[in-house]
Scaffold this active site. Structure first.
Site, mmCIF file in Angstrom:
data_model
loop_
_atom_site.group_PDB
_atom_site.id
_atom_site.type_symbol
_atom_site.label_atom_id
_atom_site.label_comp_id
_atom_site.label_asym_id
_atom_site.label_seq_id
_atom_site.Cartn_x
_atom_site.Cartn_y
_atom_site.Cartn_z
ATOM 1 N N ASP A 135 -55.523 11.122 -1.293
ATOM 2 C CA ASP A 135 -55.657 10.433 -0.032
ATOM 3 C C ASP A 135 -54.396 11.028 1.042
ATOM 4 O OD1 ASP A 135 -57.489 8.706 -0.558
ATOM 5 O OD2 ASP A 135 -56.242 7.526 -1.608
ATOM 6 N N TYR A 213 -50.568 9.990 -12.933
ATOM 7 C CA TYR A 213 -49.937 9.840 -11.645
ATOM 8 C C TYR A 213 -48.594 9.202 -11.629
ATOM 9 C CZ TYR A 213 -54.388 9.960 -9.114
ATOM 10 O OH TYR A 213 -55.444 10.575 -8.483
#
Length: 432
Positions: A135, A213
Site C-alpha cells: 500500500d 514483513y
C-alpha cells in the site's frame, strides 16, 4: 526540338516505371512496416536522374542494410524472467498502478522497461505478475515481479525453464544485464536487485511459498514481553477477518497461516530509546493485515488491552464483526522477502557494486538529514540563556475505550448483502 521533347518524355516514363517497381520492392520489405514515415516515392525527373540507380542487386543490398538498422521488438528473442525489486515507498501511492493515483512503484518500473525497450505489449501479453501489492507508503527490499523481457540469447539458449536448470550458469551467461540497464533509468528510490529465468507457468503471486514483513518501532514504554506473548498466538492457521481491511467483493476466505512471529531490537538508538522490529512470516496476507496486527499489539504493549484479546478476536464465531480501531502507520512497514522454490537471483559484479555504492550514498544522505534534525532537537532544549517558557494548561490524555466495547464494522455477510443489492440496482439501471 520536338524530337528532344519526345525523348525526354520517354525517359521520364521509364524512370517513373522504375520508381514504381522499386517502390513495390520496398513495400514488400520487412522494414517498410516499421518505417511507414519513410518516403518511398521519388520526386521530379531531375531528382530521379540524380539517384544513380544501377542494378536490382544493388537496390536489394541497400534495402537489406536498412532493415538491419531498424529492428522491431517482435524480431528479438524473449525470455520469461523474475526480477527482485527494492523500493522506499514514502512518496508513492502504493505498488500497483491500477488506480488513478500517480506515481506508483509499478508505473515507474514500466516507464523504465519501455524506455530501455525491454518490453513490447500489454501486461497481459507479457504475462506480468507481482508477488505483493504493498500500500501507499510501504517499502520493500524483496518484492518479486515476473514478465517476458527482450533477450540477447536465442530461444534455444534460454533453457526450458525447469527449476533444476535455474542453477546452471549457462542460463545467465551472455544475457543482457537487466539490473544495470534498469537501474540506470529508475528513480533513486527504486532499484532492481537481481533477476532469474523462470518457466512460463511461473507466477510471482501464486508460486510464492511465503512472504515476510518487518515493522519498525521505537520501544518507548512498551511492554515487549506482553507483546511477544500475544503475538505468538497468531502462529498457525486462523481466520483473520478481525485483523484486516475487509474486501468482500474480491476476498471470500479470511483464513491465513502465520508461520513465524518474532520481536527483537535493532542497533539503532535515539538517546535512551531503542529501535525494535516485529517480524511476521506467513504463506499469504490479507489487505492491511500486518498493520492491524501491529496496532492491536501496541495497545497490549501500552497496557491498554490484555494479551487475551488476540484469542478473542481470532474466534470469529463469537466475534464476527471487527471492532473499530486505527491501523498502525504505514511508513515503518517493509516487505522483507518473497520466498520461492529453487529461485536464485543473480546480479553482475559491476551492477552489484553500483547498487551497493548507491545504497551507501542514500544511507549517508539520510544520516545527514537525521543529524540535522537531531541538532534542531538539541537546540530546542532549555539552557541557562533560554527564556522561560510559558506553561500551558495540562491536557487530559484521551481516555481509552476497550476494543470489545467499541462500535463494530459490518460483518462479511452484511457486506455481501449490500454488494448484491448494489449489483441488482446496476443491472436495472445500467446507465446510472
Amino acid at each position: 526540338m520536338q524530337s528532344e521533347l519526345d525523348s525526354l518524355r520517354l525517359r521520364v516514363k521509364d524512370l517513373e516505371s522504375e520508381n514504381a517497381r522499386l517502390s513495390s520492392l520496398l513495400s514488400n520489405c520487412k522494414c517498410s512496416k516499421e518505417c511507414r514515415n519513410v518516403d518511398t516515392g521519388i520526386g521530379s525527373a531531375e531528382e530521379i536522374q540524380g539517384l544513380k540507380l544501377h542494378t536490382d542487386d544493388k537496390m536489394n543490398q541497400k534495402v537489406k542494410g536498412f532493415s538491419n538498422k531498424i529492428r522491431s521488438m517482435h524480431q528479438y528473442s524473449k525470455r520469461y524472467v523474475a526480477l527482485k525489486v527494492m523500493y522506499f515507498g514514502q512518496r508513492f501511492f502504493g505498488f500497483a498502478s491500477e488506480g488513478q493515483m500517480d506515481p506508483t512503484i509499478e508505473s515507474e518500473i514500466f516507464r523504465a522497461l519501455e524506455k530501455t525497450r525491454l518490453i513490447d505489449g500489454t501486461k497481459k501479453d507479457l504475462q506480468y505478475s507481482r508477488c505483493g501489492r504493498t500500500d501507499k507508503g510501504v517499502s520493500s527490499v524483496g518484492q518479486v515481479i515476473s514478465l517476458f523481457l527482450r533477450s540477447k540469447l536465442n530461444d534455444a539458449d534460454t533453457g526450458s525453464g525447469c527449476p533444476q536448470e535455474f542453477q546452471m550458469k549457462e542460463l545467465y551467461e551472455g544475457e543482457l544485464d537487466y539490473v544495470r540497464i534498469l537501474n540506470k533509468e529508475l528513480p533513486k528510490d527504486i532499484r532492481v536487485m537481481g533477476w532469474c529465468p523462470v518457466p512460463v507457468d511461473f507466477s510471482s503471486r501464486f508460486s510464492c511459498l511465503s512472504r515476510e514483513y518487518k515493522y519498525f518501532f521505537w520501544r518507548e514504554n512498551l511492554n515487549i514481553k506482553a507483546m511477544e506473548n500475544a503475538g505468538k498466538k497468531f502462529i498457525g492457521e486462523h481466520d483473520f477477518r478481525n485483523f484486516c481491511k475487509m474486501d468482500a467483493a474480491n476476498v471470500h476466505s479470511f483464513k491465513r497461516c502465520i508461520t513465524e512471529f518474532k520481536i527483537f531490537p535493532c542497533a539503532e538508538r535515539f538517546d535512551e530509546d531503542q529501535l525494535w522490529v516485529v517480524k511476521i512470516k506467513g504463506t499469504a496476507f490479507l489487505w492491511h493485515q500486518v498493520r492491524c496486527i501491529v496496532a492491536v499489539l501496541f495497545l497490549i504493549g501500552k497496557g491498554l488491552e490484555s494479551p487475551d484479546l488476540i484469542e478473542i478476536l481470532l474466534d470469529t464465531e463469537k466475534i464476527p464483526k471487527k471492532p473499530q480501531y486505527v491501523m498502525a502507520p504505514e511508513i515503518p512497514l517493509v516487505l522483507q522477502s518473497c520466498n520461492f522454490e529453487a529461485l536464485k537471483f543473480v546480479c553482475s559484479s559491476g551492477s552489484r557494486k553500483a547498487l551497493l555504492d548507491h545504497l551507501e550514498m542514500e544511507c549517508k544522505s539520510y544520516k545527514i538529514q537525521s543529524a540535522i534534525f537531531h541538532e534542531a532537537f538539541l537546540s530546542c532544549s532549555l539552557s541557562e540563556n533560554d527564556e522561560i517558557l510559558l506553561e500551558d494548561k495540562p491536557k487530559k490524555p484521551p481516555s481509552h475505550i476497550p476494543l470489545m466495547l467499541r462500535p463494530t464494522e459490518p460483518s462479511y455477510e452484511e457486506r455481501c448483502v449490500k454488494l448484491n443489492s448494489q449489483l441488482k440496482v446496476k443491472k436495472k439501471n445500467p446507465l446510472s
